[in-house]
Motif scaffolding. Structure first.
Motif, PDB file in Angstrom:
ATOM      1  N   CYS A  40       0.815  -1.209   0.000  1.00 28.09           N
ATOM      2  CA  CYS A  40       0.000   0.000   0.000  1.00 28.09           C
ATOM      3  C   CYS A  40       0.851   1.262   0.000  1.00 28.09           C
ATOM      4  O   CYS A  40       2.027   1.225   0.327  1.00 28.09           O
ATOM      5  CB  CYS A  40      -0.839   0.058   1.284  1.00 28.09           C
ATOM      6  N   CYS A  44      -2.880   4.906   2.669  1.00 32.24           N
ATOM      7  CA  CYS A  44      -4.017   4.035   2.345  1.00 32.24           C
ATOM      8  C   CYS A  44      -5.072   4.084   3.446  1.00 32.24           C
ATOM      9  O   CYS A  44      -4.755   4.125   4.634  1.00 32.24           O
ATOM     10  CB  CYS A  44      -3.537   2.603   2.170  1.00 32.24           C
ATOM     11  N   CYS A  71      -2.349  -3.080  -3.606  1.00 29.38           N
ATOM     12  CA  CYS A  71      -3.640  -2.894  -2.938  1.00 29.38           C
ATOM     13  C   CYS A  71      -4.656  -2.348  -3.943  1.00 29.38           C
ATOM     14  O   CYS A  71      -4.336  -1.473  -4.742  1.00 29.38           O
ATOM     15  CB  CYS A  71      -3.464  -1.905  -1.792  1.00 29.38           C
ATOM     16  N   ARG A  73      -7.311  -0.737  -3.133  1.00 22.84           N
ATOM     17  CA  ARG A  73      -7.918   0.471  -2.603  1.00 22.84           C
ATOM     18  C   ARG A  73      -7.082   1.720  -2.910  1.00 22.84           C
ATOM     19  O   ARG A  73      -7.586   2.709  -3.412  1.00 22.84           O
ATOM     20  CB  ARG A  73      -8.115   0.335  -1.097  1.00 22.84           C
ATOM     21  N   CYS A  74      -5.789   1.658  -2.597  1.00 27.78           N
ATOM     22  CA  CYS A  74      -4.949   2.844  -2.803  1.00 27.78           C
ATOM     23  C   CYS A  74      -4.162   2.793  -4.101  1.00 27.78           C
ATOM     24  O   CYS A  74      -3.511   3.766  -4.471  1.00 27.78           O
ATOM     25  CB  CYS A  74      -4.017   3.040  -1.618  1.00 27.78           C
TER      26      CYS A  74
HETATM   27 ZN   LIG Z   1      -3.884   0.191   0.222  1.00 26.50          ZN
END
Ligand SMILES: [Zn+2]
Length: 89
Positions: A40, A44, A71, A73-74
């Motif tokens: 990440c 994050c 990741c 998400r980030c």
């Molecule tokens: Zn992340």
């Protein structure tokens, strides 16, 4: 200590930046979580792992070669997202 480690901020500082989601460290280092195999950005928004389960790398490529996945998400491989604030404004 190898060259890779020497380029990174002090370990305690990286742990602090990760836990506080400090965006000042975007692109400076990446956090890789041993227990999940995911890496990440420091900022994050995902739940933070225990510091003892985290490895720090200076480059996303280093995380990949160590066997970590980015990741979702980030998106640490998305270079555009590392642009400084003045670009995004
Ligand atoms: Zn992340």
């Amino acid at each position: 200590m190898n060259i890779q480690t020497a380029l990174l901020p002090p370990h305690a500082e990286m742990v602090r930046a990760m836990l506080e989601r400090d965006t000042a460290y975007e692109g400076v280092f990446f956090t890789a979580v041993k227990t999940t195999g995911i890496f990440c950005r420091p900022s994050c928004t995902a739940r933070k792992p225990k510091p003892e389960n985290v490895e720090f790398f200076a480059h996303a490529d280093d995380c990949l070669s160590a066997g970590y996945r980015a990741c979702l998400r980030c998106k640490p491989l998305d270079a555009a997202a590392i642009a400084p604030d003045w670009v995004q404004r």
